[in-house]
Design an enzyme around this catalytic site. Structure first.
Site, short mmCIF file in Angstrom:
data_model
loop_
_atom_site.label_atom_id
_atom_site.label_comp_id
_atom_site.label_asym_id
_atom_site.label_seq_id
_atom_site.Cartn_x
_atom_site.Cartn_y
_atom_site.Cartn_z
N CYS A 201 7.96 -2.29 3.49
CA CYS A 201 7.31 -2.72 2.25
C CYS A 201 7.70 -4.18 2.02
O CYS A 201 8.77 -4.63 2.42
CB CYS A 201 7.77 -1.87 1.08
SG CYS A 201 7.02 -2.38 -0.49
N ASP A 203 8.54 -5.54 -0.64
CA ASP A 203 9.57 -5.60 -1.68
C ASP A 203 10.80 -6.36 -1.14
O ASP A 203 11.24 -6.10 -0.02
CB ASP A 203 9.96 -4.15 -2.04
CG ASP A 203 10.85 -4.06 -3.26
OD1 ASP A 203 11.86 -4.78 -3.30
OD2 ASP A 203 10.53 -3.27 -4.17
N HIS A 269 10.11 3.23 0.99
CA HIS A 269 11.42 3.20 0.34
C HIS A 269 11.46 3.98 -0.96
O HIS A 269 10.43 4.28 -1.55
CB HIS A 269 11.88 1.76 0.11
CG HIS A 269 11.01 0.97 -0.81
ND1 HIS A 269 11.35 0.69 -2.12
CD2 HIS A 269 9.80 0.40 -0.63
CE1 HIS A 269 10.38 -0.03 -2.69
NE2 HIS A 269 9.43 -0.22 -1.80
N CYS A 280 9.17 2.49 -4.94
CA CYS A 280 8.18 1.51 -4.52
C CYS A 280 7.15 1.28 -5.63
O CYS A 280 6.44 2.20 -6.03
CB CYS A 280 7.49 1.99 -3.25
SG CYS A 280 6.37 0.75 -2.59
ZN LIG Z 1 7.56 -0.97 -2.00
#
Ligand SMILES: [Zn+2]
Length: 540
Positions: A201, A203, A269, A280
């Site tokens: 991801c 992130d 995640h 997430c």
């Molecule tokens: Zn994420």
């Protein structure tokens, strides 16, 4: 599927995982036991009643576990396979880079207090040199006595300079050893794969996934983050084609007759500390949805290759979950036909608990056994070897988070220092340093940009500080005109960002650094512009 249900797979082993054998990470209340660098953990205070109760239970168990004699057989209770030298090197790097960013605000506070003194400029430069390691631009200091020091511009300038120095060091000195790829390349091919392509991801809490969480040399892995792990299937098929062509034409990384496959992995995640809020964002903190969406995307990739090239057998798939609080992974091992069961996984934190009292050789053998025992019966032996290696590597990271961060990161949520927008960013290998929005145009990345604005609204704007954005496009230097096109993309994106966030820009709360990089040359970044080059609004 928060925690228990997915990781239930391992409880069927001959060594059942009792609550006491899975040693919980200490919370701040147990911090003095073995967490010298423990910081307050805001998430624990705001996670709601359920989470507080759970944390309390974990704390009691952690204290009991610490007191139990003979429990911690490894060095200081660490796993026998933990790479101590690696952990020390990674910690030095993380400390050095994050400290460099975190020194900026205290320095600017001091300058703010001194700005009307007679020898301000000299004094300011000596403070900057001592604390930040570089000089500040004279023109930003020169007129402080008559107007006001423009701390917003100075802040953005310092963030950009710190980023530039970090990137230069990264490309010149390879501080993480990520270009030492030979051994891993060979191992990967021995396992039956000629390319590892990973989508975590986007992130910022997964930005260290390759170098820290999985302990892989970043140079040996194609990393392509997307929000929610939802990678672009067409782009991946095109990369797959490029790699296969390289095998046919050049025998790189191996010849096309070698029975190896292109391995595409996704890392979704979740948060064990605050599962309903810090998971997430792209999937509403629902980890079942995050895992399912990632799996669907992997299957779509495989189907596309099969439909377009009738050689689906040449790709392999892997799904990995990451707990962003502990950095422990869980791996959904595919069966012989690449099917993965979301309710079945090998959970590294349980493997850690089960194997940590063994001698290194026995522990390594046991890790392999556990992976095999919890994989489908038809799983590919090479895949089992690779997964066992990933789990083993992750044991070091679990201990890293326990030693350096007291078991859980203090910053369970966002704490990024700047936003990265565009394509590239190989040099970002640290957790929570950068919020990414991977995009070519503002339109296609609008949702990610708005999330970024919201995050930095809380982190920076609410304290009167601007949002620093690095706009970045990598290019292939061998392609005629590619550098100029990358620079043009930067300028176009810069204008679009200033337009989209005009309310911030007008108040000096948005600054951009424009950067390109020749990804073929292996050299560092090249700055091609900055919003700080423009004349100050109002003053000058
Ligand atoms: Zn994420």
């Amino acid at each position: 599927m928060q925690g228990e249900s997915v990781s239930g797979a391992l409880t069927a082993t001959p060594e059942p995982v009792t609550p006491d054998s899975v040693k919980p990470e200490p919370t701040e209340r147990t911090a003095p036991v073995r967490a010298p660098r423990m910081r307050p953990r805001p998430s624990a205070r705001t996670a709601g009643a359920d989470a507080s109760k759970r944390i309390e239970r974990q704390t009691k168990r952690a204290v009991a576990a610490e007191a139990a004699p003979g429990r911690a057989a490894g060095r200081n209770g660490l796993h026998p396979l933990t790479d101590h030298d690696g952990n020390a090197r990674l910690q030095r790097y993380e400390d050095r880079v994050k400290t460099a960013f975190d020194r900026i605000v205290p320095v600017l506070r001091r300058l703010s207090a001194l700005q009307h003194e007679s020898d301000f400029e000299q004094h300011a430069q000596s403070i900057a040199r001592a604390e930040l390691g570089f000089d500040l631009p004279d023109h930003m200091l020169a007129d402080a006595w008559v107007t006001q020091l423009d701390l917003r511009r100075l802040f953005a300038w310092c963030v950009f300079e710190t980023y530039r120095r970090m990137a230069d060091d990264f490309f010149a000195n390879d501080p993480l050893g990520g270009r030492e790829v030979h051994a891993f390349d060979r191992f990967l091919q021995d396992c039956g794969f000629h390319q590892l392509d990973v989508t975590p991801c986007a992130d910022g809490r997964l930005a260290h996934a390759i170098s820290y969480v999985l302990r892989l040399p970043f140079g040996a892995v194609r990393r392509k983050p997307y929000a929610g792990g939802l990678f672009d299937v067409e782009n991946t098929v095109s990369k797959w084609g490029e790699v296969e062509l390289g095998r046919f034409r050049e025998g790189v990384p191996n010849t096309a007759d070698a029975p190896t496959r292109y391995l595409k992995a996704v890392i979704y995640h979740y948060s064990s500390v605050d599962p309903h809020h810090q998971g997430c964002a792209a999937h509403g903190s629902n980890d079942a949805a995050a895992a399912q969406a990632a799996l669907d995307r992997l299957l779509a990739f495989r189907r596309t290759v099969e439909n377009g090239f009738c050689c689906g057998a040449s790709v392999a798939l892997l799904l990995i979950g990451l707990d962003t609080d502990t950095d422990a992974i869980r791996v959904h091992v595919p069966d012989g036909a690449d099917h993965m069961d979301l309710t079945q996984s090998v959970d590294a934190i349980k493997v850690h608990a089960i194997t940590r009292d063994l001698e290194p050789t026995a522990a390594r053998a046991r890790v392999a056994e556990l992976v095999k025992a919890h994989a489908p019966a038809t799983a590919d032996p090479g895949m089992l070897r690779l997964v066992a290696r990933l789990i083993e590597n992750n044991l070091s990271q679990i201990d890293y988070v326990r030693q350096v961060h007291g078991g859980h990161y203090a910053d369970a949520g966002h704490a990024e220092r700047f936003m990265g927008v565009g394509i590239g960013f190989e040099e970002i290998q640290l957790r929570n340093l950068t919020y990414f929005a991977y995009l070519y145009t503002v339109e296609e990345g609008a949702a990610d940009l708005d999330v970024g604005r919201k995050i930095f609204g809380g982190l920076n704007v609410s304290h009167g500080l601007p949002i620093p954005i690095v706009i970045r496009f990598d290019y292939h230097g061998g392609v005629p005109g590619a550098r100029e096109r990358a620079a043009t993309r930067c300028r176009r994106l810069d204008a679009a960002l200033a337009d989209r966030f005009a309310d911030l820009d007008d108040r000096g709360l948005l600054h951009r650094l424009l950067v390109v990089r020749d990804s073929d040359a292996g050299t560092g970044i090249e700055v091609v512009g900055s919003s700080l080059d423009a004349p100050m609004s109002g003053g000058h």
